[in-house]
Design an enzyme around this catalytic site. Structure first.
Site, PDB file in Angstrom:
ATOM      1  CD  GLU A  61     -87.656 125.272  -5.764  1.00 28.42           C
ATOM      2  OE1 GLU A  61     -87.178 125.241  -6.916  1.00 28.42           O
ATOM      3  OE2 GLU A  61     -88.873 125.402  -5.537  1.00 28.42           O
ATOM      4  CG  ASP A  72     -90.660 124.120 -14.916  1.00 28.09           C
ATOM      5  OD1 ASP A  72     -90.031 124.491 -15.935  1.00 28.09           O
ATOM      6  OD2 ASP A  72     -90.530 124.664 -13.807  1.00 28.09           O
ATOM      7  CB  THR A 117     -85.045 126.089 -13.115  1.00 28.70           C
ATOM      8  OG1 THR A 117     -86.368 126.089 -13.636  1.00 28.70           O
ATOM      9  CG2 THR A 117     -85.103 126.313 -11.619  1.00 28.70           C
TER      10      THR A 117
END
Length: 250
Positions: free
Chosen positions: A35, A53, A58
């Site tokens: 990640e 995405d 995020t």
């Protein structure tokens, strides 16, 4: 059958599996390599960006997303505990953008507020607690019911982190169901390695259907490597690659 399967799965490993504190920390480091391109998962509380995405922002130790409800759940939890916090004012915007990649109501101040909140022990604790509630605990519990050892528990956890805990074809539940069409879980008398290979196959299939997840190295040059080595207990030392970067834990 359940007892025998569990004993076989955990040969040479802690009987607690992935929820053993040392194994849990190992899992966090493995996920962080994929990640965040770093083994230092505790340095990621303040991380936040839009990675393109379609899931909006995020952020944090597990990649909470503004478009997939878990970031909203995290900020709601934090606000329950600390009502007067720098993120509380963004709750209406987080509710509005949930399910989309929109930044409406979040820009320009939300990333700065997130990083400020990450400097507090309460927000860091909330991130860990929401990670466990939404991902770690359900994944480990499901894996134990399937009589999977520590590696299998991690395989489930990493899949749940990326794909979410839902039941559609591209979520954890759908991936597990597809795997079970091709192999039997140890709980039902199947071979653990055969089943985990089927699960990884099903996950790779799901990943390749999403452009943002089409690089499957976190499976093929990490988890599949451990499985091929017969390391069902996820024992160290570990060597793996993600996105062509090499990692090692002694």
């Amino acid at each position: 059958m359940v007892t025998a399967g569990w004993a076989s799965a955990e040969a040479g490993a802690s009987p607690r599996g992935l929820d053993d504190p040392a194994k849990k920390d190992l899992a966090m480091r493995l996920v962080s390599s994929a990640e965040n391109s770093s083994l230092d998962w505790e340095a990621q509380y303040g991380y936040i960006e839009d990675i393109g995405d379609g899931r909006g922002y995020t952020g944090g130790v597990i990649g909470f997303c503004s478009g997939t409800s878990d970031m909203l759940a995290l900020v709601e939890l934090y606000t329950e505990r600390v009502p007067d916090n720098v993120l509380a004012g963004y709750l209406p915007a987080l509710r509005a953008v949930n399910g989309s990649g929109s930044h409406t109501g979040l820009d320009p101040g939300f990333p700065t507020a997130w990083r400020t909140a990450a400097g507090t022990s309460a927000f860091r604790r909330a991130q860990r607690d929401e990670r466990d509630r939404g991902y770690f605990d359900p994944a480990v519990a499901r894996a134990k019911r399937d009589c999977l050892g520590t590696l299998g528990q991690f395989v489930y956890y990493d899949a749940m982190v990326m794909h979410g805990p839902g039941t559609d074809a591209l979520s954890f539940g759908g991936i597990r169901e597809r795997a079970r069409h091709h192999a039997v879980t140890p709980a039902d008398g199947g071979d653990e390695t055969t089943y985990l290979n089927a699960f990884l196959d099903a996950r790779v299939r799901a990943m390749k259907q999403e452009a943002a997840h089409s690089d499957v190295s976190r499976v093929e040059t990490a988890q599949r490597v451990f499985l091929r080595e017969g390391n069902l207990g996820l024992a160290t030392p570990l060597k793996w690659k993600v996105y062509r970067d090499s990692y090692e834990i002694d």
